[in-house]
Write a protein that holds these residues in place. Structure first.
Motif, PDB file in Angstrom:
ATOM      1  N   LYS A   8       0.856  -1.186   0.000  1.00 24.07           N
ATOM      2  CA  LYS A   8       0.000   0.000   0.000  1.00 24.07           C
ATOM      3  C   LYS A   8       0.888   1.230   0.000  1.00 24.07           C
ATOM      4  O   LYS A   8       1.926   1.251   0.674  1.00 24.07           O
ATOM      5  CB  LYS A   8      -0.928   0.024   1.217  1.00 24.07           C
ATOM      6  N   ASN A   9       0.457   2.243  -0.759  1.00 21.89           N
ATOM      7  CA  ASN A   9       1.260   3.455  -0.846  1.00 21.89           C
ATOM      8  C   ASN A   9       0.341   4.646  -1.105  1.00 21.89           C
ATOM      9  O   ASN A   9      -0.412   4.648  -2.077  1.00 21.89           O
ATOM     10  CB  ASN A   9       2.287   3.322  -1.976  1.00 21.89           C
ATOM     11  N   LYS A  10       0.418   5.631  -0.228  1.00 22.27           N
ATOM     12  CA  LYS A  10      -0.438   6.805  -0.367  1.00 22.27           C
ATOM     13  C   LYS A  10      -0.089   7.647  -1.592  1.00 22.27           C
ATOM     14  O   LYS A  10      -0.914   8.416  -2.067  1.00 22.27           O
ATOM     15  CB  LYS A  10      -0.345   7.671   0.898  1.00 22.27           C
ATOM     16  N   MET A  11       1.139   7.516  -2.086  1.00 23.75           N
ATOM     17  CA  MET A  11       1.515   8.274  -3.272  1.00 23.75           C
ATOM     18  C   MET A  11       0.922   7.687  -4.550  1.00 23.75           C
ATOM     19  O   MET A  11       0.955   8.317  -5.602  1.00 23.75           O
ATOM     20  CB  MET A  11       3.039   8.348  -3.390  1.00 23.75           C
ATOM     21  N   CYS A  12       0.411   6.477  -4.460  1.00 22.76           N
ATOM     22  CA  CYS A  12      -0.252   5.868  -5.607  1.00 22.76           C
ATOM     23  C   CYS A  12      -1.702   6.362  -5.617  1.00 22.76           C
ATOM     24  O   CYS A  12      -2.634   5.642  -5.274  1.00 22.76           O
ATOM     25  CB  CYS A  12      -0.193   4.338  -5.508  1.00 22.76           C
ATOM     26  N   ASN A  13      -1.882   7.612  -6.044  1.00 21.44           N
ATOM     27  CA  ASN A  13      -3.203   8.232  -6.046  1.00 21.44           C
ATOM     28  C   ASN A  13      -3.817   8.199  -7.447  1.00 21.44           C
ATOM     29  O   ASN A  13      -3.251   7.641  -8.387  1.00 21.44           O
ATOM     30  CB  ASN A  13      -3.111   9.674  -5.526  1.00 21.44           C
ATOM     31  N   SER A  14      -4.981   8.821  -7.574  1.00 25.86           N
ATOM     32  CA  SER A  14      -5.699   8.792  -8.850  1.00 25.86           C
ATOM     33  C   SER A  14      -4.924   9.510  -9.955  1.00 25.86           C
ATOM     34  O   SER A  14      -4.961   9.094 -11.119  1.00 25.86           O
ATOM     35  CB  SER A  14      -7.077   9.427  -8.682  1.00 25.86           C
ATOM     36  N   LYS A  15      -4.213  10.568  -9.614  1.00 23.30           N
ATOM     37  CA  LYS A  15      -3.434  11.311 -10.613  1.00 23.30           C
ATOM     38  C   LYS A  15      -2.321  10.451 -11.184  1.00 23.30           C
ATOM     39  O   LYS A  15      -2.077  10.441 -12.402  1.00 23.30           O
ATOM     40  CB  LYS A  15      -2.865  12.579  -9.975  1.00 23.30           C
ATOM     41  N   LEU A  16      -1.616   9.717 -10.309  1.00 19.93           N
ATOM     42  CA  LEU A  16      -0.521   8.867 -10.770  1.00 19.93           C
ATOM     43  C   LEU A  16      -1.057   7.708 -11.608  1.00 19.93           C
ATOM     44  O   LEU A  16      -0.481   7.365 -12.651  1.00 19.93           O
ATOM     45  CB  LEU A  16       0.266   8.351  -9.569  1.00 19.93           C
ATOM     46  N   LEU A  17      -2.171   7.100 -11.175  1.00 19.64           N
ATOM     47  CA  LEU A  17      -2.756   6.004 -11.957  1.00 19.64           C
ATOM     48  C   LEU A  17      -3.213   6.488 -13.324  1.00 19.64           C
ATOM     49  O   LEU A  17      -3.087   5.768 -14.318  1.00 19.64           O
ATOM     50  CB  LEU A  17      -3.937   5.395 -11.191  1.00 19.64           C
ATOM     51  N   ALA A  18      -3.750   7.712 -13.368  1.00 17.54           N
ATOM     52  CA  ALA A  18      -4.205   8.264 -14.645  1.00 17.54           C
ATOM     53  C   ALA A  18      -3.047   8.435 -15.615  1.00 17.54           C
ATOM     54  O   ALA A  18      -3.201   8.231 -16.824  1.00 17.54           O
ATOM     55  CB  ALA A  18      -4.913   9.594 -14.417  1.00 17.54           C
ATOM     56  N   MET A  19      -1.882   8.799 -15.105  1.00 18.58           N
ATOM     57  CA  MET A  19      -0.714   8.967 -15.974  1.00 18.58           C
ATOM     58  C   MET A  19      -0.163   7.620 -16.447  1.00 18.58           C
ATOM     59  O   MET A  19       0.223   7.469 -17.599  1.00 18.58           O
ATOM     60  CB  MET A  19       0.382   9.757 -15.246  1.00 18.58           C
ATOM     61  N   LYS A  20      -0.150   6.621 -15.560  1.00 13.92           N
ATOM     62  CA  LYS A  20       0.462   5.347 -15.887  1.00 13.92           C
ATOM     63  C   LYS A  20      -0.425   4.462 -16.759  1.00 13.92           C
ATOM     64  O   LYS A  20       0.075   3.681 -17.577  1.00 13.92           O
ATOM     65  CB  LYS A  20       0.843   4.596 -14.601  1.00 13.92           C
ATOM     66  N   PHE A  21      -1.738   4.556 -16.592  1.00  9.48           N
ATOM     67  CA  PHE A  21      -2.642   3.645 -17.299  1.00  9.48           C
ATOM     68  C   PHE A  21      -3.580   4.379 -18.251  1.00  9.48           C
ATOM     69  O   PHE A  21      -4.652   3.894 -18.578  1.00  9.48           O
ATOM     70  CB  PHE A  21      -3.452   2.832 -16.285  1.00  9.48           C
ATOM     71  N   LYS A  22      -3.150   5.546 -18.694  1.00  8.66           N
ATOM     72  CA  LYS A  22      -3.972   6.358 -19.593  1.00  8.66           C
ATOM     73  C   LYS A  22      -4.311   5.620 -20.887  1.00  8.66           C
ATOM     74  O   LYS A  22      -5.475   5.541 -21.284  1.00  8.66           O
ATOM     75  CB  LYS A  22      -3.229   7.666 -19.918  1.00  8.66           C
ATOM     76  N   ASP A  23      -3.303   5.045 -21.547  1.00 14.49           N
ATOM     77  CA  ASP A  23      -3.526   4.402 -22.842  1.00 14.49           C
ATOM     78  C   ASP A  23      -4.476   3.212 -22.721  1.00 14.49           C
ATOM     79  O   ASP A  23      -5.327   2.994 -23.596  1.00 14.49           O
ATOM     80  CB  ASP A  23      -2.195   3.953 -23.445  1.00 14.49           C
TER      81      ASP A  23
END
Length: 270
Positions: free
Chosen positions: A74-89
């Motif tokens: 678990k990591n608090k830095m793994c937020n919605s903004k980071l997921l949006a950047m990594k899994f956008k495609d």
């Protein structure tokens, strides 16, 4: 180590924390200085960066690379903004992806567990950024219909809205469009054959697409009219066909061939 700015530094710091599954504590976290430490007080890992007043560069001033803490899922830095950047495609190519599927994707790719709320926010962020705010677009359907009539004289376009179900809100029900060029082309150069069909819309906005197509003199399919409806029901088909009868001046349908795969209970009424 020099960064373009504090935003770039925070992004790289979050990528590091997520990749190595380390729980960081960022304090202070200001526009001119950032200090990152592990939450485990026994771990001596530390990274501090600040803005250089002379060069205006955001650079690292202290860095202790050795740490003793263990990776966490678990990591608090793994937020919605980071997921949006990594899994956008992936999400753009699959706008109908389920929230639990995004959770599985994060678990497989990053080895982290994230809640459904974070995954939902990440998906919504991607949809709004890449597909626009579809709620706002639905609210402007009437303006779109008026624009079609202004720019395509003689075209037929209608929007049906439900104002009674939820007071104060206009809920979308049906949308119909038949361009004048298609109407005239069918009347002048097509065989008197109409084929009706419908299909499910599998994108972000669910519903069904109803279409009426003809056949030209070269035996090629010719688009006539289409409609987007919430459910495919007897009433929605009836609404669609009534508009089509007026636009094509069919009157009683003499010398007209109609093809459809609908059941008899849907076709008898026409």
């Amino acid at each position: 180590m020099v960064f373009d700015g504090v935003t770039q530094f925070r992004k790289d710091l979050a990528d590091y924390a997520v990749e190595y599954r380390r729980q960081l504590k960022v304090r202070p976290n200001e526009s001119h200085r950032v200090r990152a430490k592990f939450k485990n007080t026994k771990c001596k890992w530390q990274l501090t960066a600040k803005l250089d007043r002379d060069t205006c560069d955001f650079m690292v001033i202290t860095y202790h690379p050795i740490h003793k803490c263990i990776p966490l899922n678990k990591n608090k830095m793994c937020n919605s903004k980071l997921l949006a950047m990594k899994f956008k495609d992936i999400i753009v190519s699959q706008p109908y992806i389920r929230i639990w599927e995004i959770q599985e994707l994060v678990r497989d790719k990053l080895g982290l567990y994230v809640g459904k709320t974070i995954c939902y926010k990440a998906k919504q962020r991607i949809i709004i950024e890449n597909m626009g705010d579809w709620n706002m677009k639905f609210s402007r359907l009437c303006d779109y219909a008026d624009l079609i009539k202004q720019t395509n004289p003689g075209s037929s376009c209608s929007v049906k809205i439900d104002e009674a179900t939820e007071p104060g809100k206009n809920l979308f029900v049906y949308f119909y469009v038949c361009f004048q060029a298609f109407t005239q082309g069918w009347l002048d150069g097509c065989k008197k054959i109409i084929r009706f069909d419908g299909c499910f819309l599998k994108g972000v906005c669910k519903g069904e697409l109803l279409v009426a197509v003809g056949k030209n003199e070269n035996n090629q399919m010719y688009p006539i009219a289409r409609a987007v409806v919430d459910p495919e029901t007897r009433h929605s088909w009836n609404w669609f066909i009534k508009y089509l009868i007026v636009d094509l001046n069919l009157v009683n349908g003499e010398r007209l061939t109609v093809m459809t795969d609908m059941q008899k209970c849907f076709t008898n009424q026409y």
